[in-house]
Design an enzyme around this catalytic site. Sequence first.
Site, short mmCIF file in Angstrom:
data_model
loop_
_atom_site.label_atom_id
_atom_site.label_comp_id
_atom_site.label_asym_id
_atom_site.label_seq_id
_atom_site.Cartn_x
_atom_site.Cartn_y
_atom_site.Cartn_z
N GLU A 71 3.84 2.45 0.38
CA GLU A 71 3.86 3.46 -0.68
C GLU A 71 3.25 2.94 -1.97
OE1 GLU A 71 7.62 1.18 -1.61
OE2 GLU A 71 6.36 1.62 0.14
N CYS A 105 10.72 -2.58 3.73
CA CYS A 105 11.36 -3.68 3.02
C CYS A 105 12.89 -3.64 3.24
CB CYS A 105 10.99 -3.63 1.54
SG CYS A 105 11.29 -5.18 0.66
N HIS A 116 4.94 -2.93 1.36
CA HIS A 116 5.20 -1.61 0.78
C HIS A 116 3.97 -0.71 0.90
CE1 HIS A 116 9.15 -2.15 -1.27
NE2 HIS A 116 8.82 -3.43 -1.17
#
Length: 243
Positions: free
Chosen positions: A205, A86, A203
């Site tokens: 994660e 990002c 994302h």
Amino acid sequence: MRWGVVVFPGSNCDRDCLFVLRRVLGHEAVAIWHEERILPPVDAVVLPGGFSYGDYLRSGAIAALSPIMAAVGRAARSGLPVLGICNGFQILCEARLLPGALLPNADGLFHCQPATLRVENNRTLFTRGFSLGEAVRMPIAHGQGCYYADPATFDRLERSGLILLRYCNARGEVTGEANPNGSLGNVAGISNEEGNVIGLMPHPERACEALLGSTDGLRLFLSAGSKEPVEEFRPSYAGSALG
């Protein structure tokens, strides 16, 4: 494996990345402050999401000039794996470690939602755990995720297989309706020509535990950091009080 996660003023996903690397993967991971001029001994670097320097001037523009990025640039050009997520993707483009730029979303809105992505290249260190052409799910959260490159650069990305992920629908079809931000060619992630520098707007994660709705992002980290087959991998805390 030892990871380094760079922390800028305004980063807000650095702790998410550290949690995944330490607690889910069971790897060593260290936070690296933006004012450092030398990278500690690490096997890979993550530039996390957030709003580095408050997104003043342009997203990622000030962070690209921070002391640590000179060290990251030298390491990247020497072959160190670097993952930008990002805002980290924006920083890599501003630092000219990846081509193109991330512009404001075409509709002017901030998009925070799950996204479906088609895997276009599974030959890089970070994507080798995926099947070519499969559709995966990871969340997005950005206001400036519209990827743009001039025609010659975009043609080179296409011809060289440097586009890693594209926004698609649930059937894996790349359509305008599946594009959340107006990104050129539905691009969601790219790599450099050497394949060691990766940038993506979604994302991973936030897609590393079933509790969050998807574990597709885990395979991205696992691809780079584990010798275990993806289908046999279990989080390091499985069976513990956290599991």
